[in-house]
Design a protein around this motif. Structure first.
Motif, PDB file in Angstrom:
ATOM      1  N   HIS A 321       0.855  -1.179   0.000  1.00  0.00           N
ATOM      2  CA  HIS A 321       0.000   0.000   0.000  1.00  0.00           C
ATOM      3  C   HIS A 321       0.892   1.231   0.000  1.00  0.00           C
ATOM      4  O   HIS A 321       1.629   1.457   0.955  1.00  0.00           O
ATOM      5  N   ASP A 325      -4.073   5.847   4.341  1.00  0.00           N
ATOM      6  CA  ASP A 325      -5.529   5.905   4.333  1.00  0.00           C
ATOM      7  C   ASP A 325      -5.935   6.768   5.510  1.00  0.00           C
ATOM      8  O   ASP A 325      -5.656   6.446   6.665  1.00  0.00           O
ATOM      9  N   HIS A 369     -10.329   7.608  -4.066  1.00  0.00           N
ATOM     10  CA  HIS A 369     -11.630   7.113  -3.558  1.00  0.00           C
ATOM     11  C   HIS A 369     -12.663   8.220  -3.363  1.00  0.00           C
ATOM     12  O   HIS A 369     -13.606   8.064  -2.566  1.00  0.00           O
ATOM     13  N   HIS A 400     -12.993   6.754   3.025  1.00  0.00           N
ATOM     14  CA  HIS A 400     -11.734   7.314   3.517  1.00  0.00           C
ATOM     15  C   HIS A 400     -11.029   7.987   2.356  1.00  0.00           C
ATOM     16  O   HIS A 400     -11.414   7.822   1.204  1.00  0.00           O
ATOM     17  N   HIS A 402      -7.559   8.095   0.344  1.00  0.00           N
ATOM     18  CA  HIS A 402      -6.221   7.540   0.117  1.00  0.00           C
ATOM     19  C   HIS A 402      -5.343   8.709  -0.295  1.00  0.00           C
ATOM     20  O   HIS A 402      -5.589   9.354  -1.310  1.00  0.00           O
TER      21      HIS A 402
HETATM   22 ZN   LIG Z   1      -5.248   3.453   0.426  1.00  0.00          ZN
END
Ligand SMILES: [Zn+2]
Length: 458
Positions: A321, A325, A369, A400, A402
């Motif tokens: 990742h 987040d 997102h 959330h 990113h």
């Molecule tokens: Zn993320």
């Protein structure tokens, strides 16, 4: 008598036919603008009858320097008719032609068809001979580098060079003119999360002929151990994620749910990360950012978390990742983390509705997102300006943001850019037009044994 005349006529007709059936060769020299010490040149030849001879040479100051001479068996009567097109690669340059001088020259390739007529065909290209070696000196600063983070190095390329930057293992970073120092350049470079801790970064300068000089600089790496996390994806979540990214089932049609998930999490992730990396070229050659980057929300996932995707108790995938987040309440505005210019504002696969903001010199921030995007490509944004609303589009289990950052297309840990002192110390102090840049390292050219010189430092 008649027989003799008849024979002569038949022979003449036959020869005329052979002549008429003979062909030419299509000759193409691959674009080569510069010849250096040992420059490969590729020529493509296309003739159904093949060639009985190929010659290549360089012309300079009225002299002719041979590079290639290839002769095959001659076929004047029973020649071949279906020879495939072919490519020939040979070397041109100072190694082969010691008398070659810096400056203009002409590369010529000449062929002879392998048939009755033996047509002569040629192609040529004007080239520039570049033999002066590049040189490069790095700055004498002490460079402290966090693994997964970035650093700035200034350096002085000289001699004949056309490209210069920083190399860290398999990664290469561009350079820009150093403000206030006309003879110097700088690179912001990452020490990417996926490199071993023993990679030595170096500055390099390369001339058009392909000769390269490199120099080391003082640095200390702080290795980081990145977190490993189990990421459970049971059926309900997997279904939600897959259908969010690929609602019409077009990415992996006919495949089961797990295969579709693995395609999105693997292939599509790589494609999207490449799309992000390619945005590095959409950057301005100036500082657009202003002070530290904004940080908000709660950190749910960290940069370079290694995620093991668990499905019915089995690990089905592992991915890294490359951002943070940040979760907050619903309907939270997504704000520009710093001043800059929007270079992406659209859907991007796993990142869903995504915005990328350029902050100059290859530094960019990424917002994924989003439920809603309120900006468009080309918009100038200011730190704190609302650009959209948090959501869960793309590969997101819940609402959330990113948030990621990249340097010349390589995603780095944004934490450094949240820290005002780090920015001042590692970046701004060196980019001030009146900054004093100590010069330290010696240069090494490709012709020398790498690393044999000892650098000295302040
Ligand atoms: Zn993320």
């Amino acid at each position: 008598m008649k027989v003799i005349i008849g024979s002569v006529v038949v022979l003449a007709l036959a020869l005329a036919a052979l002549f008429a059936m003979s062909t030419h060769t299509e000759v193409n020299v691959s674009p080569v603008a510069t010849i250096g010490v040992a420059t490969p040149v590729t020529v493509s030849l296309n003739n159904p009858h093949g060639e009985r001879a190929v010659e290549a040479w360089l012309e300079q100051d009225g002299k002719r320097f041979p590079l290639l001479e290839e002769k095959g068996p001659s076929h004047r009567l029973f020649w071949k008719r279906h020879e495939a097109a072919r490519r020939l690669t040979f070397e041109a340059g100072k190694n082969k032609v010691p008398d070659l001088k810096e400056g203009k020259a002409r590369l010529v390739v000449e062929t002879t068809s392998n048939d009755f007529r033996g047509s002569s065909d040629s192609a040529s290209a004007d080239v520039n001979v570049v033999l002066t070696a590049p040189r490069v000196f790095a700055d004498g600063f002490q460079h402290y580098i966090n693994q997964g983070g970035m650093e700035l190095v200034a350096f002085t390329p000289s001699g004949s060079w056309s490209e210069a930057g920083v190399r860290v293992g398999k990664y290469t970073f561009r350079s820009f003119p150093l403000p206030g120092h006309s003879d110097q350049r700088f690179s912001m470079f990452a020490y990417p999360w996926d490199l071993a801790a023993d990679v030595v970064p170096e500055v390099y300068a390369r001339n058009e002929g392909g000769t390269e000089a490199t120099a080391k600089f003082w640095f200390k790496l702080f290795p980081k151990k990145f977190r490993a996390r189990d990421f459970p994806v049971e059926d309900a979540l997997m279904e939600k994620l897959v259908n969010s990214v690929d609602p019409n089932n077009t990415l992996a049609p006919g495949k089961d749910l797990v295969s579709r998930f693995l395609f999105i999490n693997g292939d599509l992730r790589r494609k999207n990360n490449q799309e992000l990396a390619d945005l590095r070229l959409k950057t301005e050659e100036k500082i657009l950012w202003n002070g530290p980057f904004l940080h908000w929300g709660k950190e749910e996932a960290n940069y370079a978390d290694v995620r093991a995707y668990m499905y019915h108790g089995q690990k089905i995938d592992e991915q890294v990742h490359l951002g943070f987040d940040l979760s907050d309440t619903q309907n939270t505005p997504v704000k520009a983390a710093n001043d800059g210019k929007v270079v992406w504002a659209a859907d991007m696969g796993i990142y869903g509705n995504c915005i990328v903001v350029d902050h100059g010199y290859g530094l960019q921030s990424i917002y994924g997102h989003l439920r809603e995007i309120d900006v468009k490509v080309g918009d100038a944004v200011q730190k704190g300006q609302k650009m959209g609303i948090e959501g869960q589009t793309g590969l997101a289990g819940g609402t959330h943001l990113h948030f990621g950052m990249q340097v010349d297309g390589v995603q780095v840990n944004p934490r450094e850019w949240w820290d005002e002192h780090w920015i001042q110390d590692r970046v701004m102090s060196k980019l001030a037009p009146d900054a004093k840049i100590p010069v330290a390292s010696t240069t090494e050219t490709a012709a020398e044994t790498p690393h044999k010189k000892k650098r000295h430092q302040k």
